[in-house]
Design an enzyme around this catalytic site. Sequence first.
Site, PDB file in Angstrom:
ATOM      1  CE  LYS A  15      18.039  14.269   7.003  1.00  0.00           C
ATOM      2  NZ  LYS A  15      18.826  13.056   7.120  1.00  0.00           N
ATOM      3  NE  ARG A  90      17.670  12.401  12.972  1.00  0.00           N
ATOM      4  CZ  ARG A  90      18.568  12.063  12.035  1.00  0.00           C
ATOM      5  NH1 ARG A  90      19.614  12.801  11.790  1.00  0.00           N
ATOM      6  NH2 ARG A  90      18.395  10.965  11.337  1.00  0.00           N
ATOM      7  NE  ARG A 129      21.092   4.844   3.474  1.00  0.00           N
ATOM      8  CZ  ARG A 129      20.585   5.900   4.096  1.00  0.00           C
ATOM      9  NH1 ARG A 129      20.419   7.031   3.457  1.00  0.00           N
ATOM     10  NH2 ARG A 129      20.211   5.821   5.349  1.00  0.00           N
ATOM     11  NE  ARG A 161      23.226   4.676   8.394  1.00  0.00           N
ATOM     12  CZ  ARG A 161      22.574   5.830   8.407  1.00  0.00           C
ATOM     13  NH1 ARG A 161      22.861   6.759   7.504  1.00  0.00           N
ATOM     14  NH2 ARG A 161      21.645   6.072   9.306  1.00  0.00           N
ATOM     15  NE  ARG A 172      17.543   5.420  10.379  1.00  0.00           N
ATOM     16  CZ  ARG A 172      18.192   5.105   9.255  1.00  0.00           C
ATOM     17  NH1 ARG A 172      18.272   3.845   8.865  1.00  0.00           N
ATOM     18  NH2 ARG A 172      18.752   6.043   8.544  1.00  0.00           N
TER      19      ARG A 172
HETATM   20  P1  AMP Z   1      21.413   9.594   9.974  1.00  0.00           P
HETATM   21  O1  AMP Z   1      22.798   9.183   9.563  1.00  0.00           O
HETATM   22  O2  AMP Z   1      21.176  11.059   9.818  1.00  0.00           O
HETATM   23  O3  AMP Z   1      20.348   8.767   9.318  1.00  0.00           O
HETATM   24  O4  AMP Z   1      21.314   9.293  11.548  1.00  0.00           O
HETATM   25  C1  AMP Z   1      21.445   7.989  12.042  1.00  0.00           C
HETATM   26  C2  AMP Z   1      20.996   7.926  13.492  1.00  0.00           C
HETATM   27  O5  AMP Z   1      21.855   8.750  14.287  1.00  0.00           O
HETATM   28  C3  AMP Z   1      19.595   8.462  13.752  1.00  0.00           C
HETATM   29  O6  AMP Z   1      18.590   7.474  13.518  1.00  0.00           O
HETATM   30  C4  AMP Z   1      19.698   8.843  15.235  1.00  0.00           C
HETATM   31  O7  AMP Z   1      19.610   7.696  16.067  1.00  0.00           O
HETATM   32  C5  AMP Z   1      21.118   9.381  15.329  1.00  0.00           C
HETATM   33  N1  AMP Z   1      21.171  10.844  15.105  1.00  0.00           N
HETATM   34  C6  AMP Z   1      21.688  11.517  14.038  1.00  0.00           C
HETATM   35  N2  AMP Z   1      21.547  12.836  14.184  1.00  0.00           N
HETATM   36  C7  AMP Z   1      20.926  13.005  15.378  1.00  0.00           C
HETATM   37  C8  AMP Z   1      20.464  14.144  16.105  1.00  0.00           C
HETATM   38  N3  AMP Z   1      20.601  15.396  15.629  1.00  0.00           N
HETATM   39  N4  AMP Z   1      19.878  13.930  17.304  1.00  0.00           N
HETATM   40  C9  AMP Z   1      19.730  12.704  17.816  1.00  0.00           C
HETATM   41  N5  AMP Z   1      20.105  11.589  17.172  1.00  0.00           N
HETATM   42  C10 AMP Z   1      20.699  11.735  15.976  1.00  0.00           C
END
Ligand code: AMP
Length: 219
Positions: A15, A90, A129, A161, A172
């Site tokens: 996404k 989320r 990744r 990451r 996750r």
């Molecule tokens: P992402 O880069 O979207 O995979 O997000 C990485 C991590 O950031 C997630 O596993 C969460 O721990 C945190 N995170 C990102 N967006 C949110 C959100 N809207 N609410 C809470 N935690 C978030």
Amino acid sequence: MKTRVIFLGAPGSGKGTQANKLAKIINVPHIDTGSMLREEIALKSAEGELAASFMNQGQLAPAWLVIKIIKNRLSRDDAKNGFILDGFPRSLEQAHMFEEILTEIGEEIQGVLNIEVDESILIDRMAFRKSCSCGEKYNTKFNAPKEENICDKCGSALTQRSDDNVETAGKRIETYKSETEPLINYFTKKNLIININGNQEIDKILSDIANELGAPALK
Ligand code: AMP
């Protein structure tokens, strides 16, 4: 054309890649809460440290923190003509809090793109990744750089990451299922869900998304 949209999808669904490409095509900001939290961590702010303690466990950061970040970001001028939200909301709690913000600023969401990907490939997508500071992304299993760990485009070293290891990636996905997946039902009831087959080639997914939003045809 729809320009106020949300991207929903499991971690590793692609996404972020699609949201980034679409934002450039329709010229609205790509608002990615995961990246914004990683910026806070890099700044070593107290909020960044708090977020990191959840992110490293594959859990969601506190809703109040994410809401604060989103509110600030949406108040900037470049978000006046639209925005693409990637990774937010989320959870149902965040969706309800976000509704209040939308009412305050007098905006409405026009569509929620649900990127559907077979669960069996999600872990591999995350665990392999890697990315470069120039913005290039690689998957060292399916789309490896020519020289190991070196960006084809700019020659810099690639990084991974800290939450893209097999263990945290699995957590996750569990968090996605328990906290985020209920949003599909929530937005379906609001007649906003647009299902996208995320198992296809990157360009085909992008053209399906553009068609659904009424965006200009892709070259
Ligand atoms: P992402 O880069 O979207 O995979 O997000 C990485 C991590 O950031 C997630 O596993 C969460 O721990 C945190 N995170 C990102 N967006 C949110 C959100 N809207 N609410 C809470 N935690 C978030």
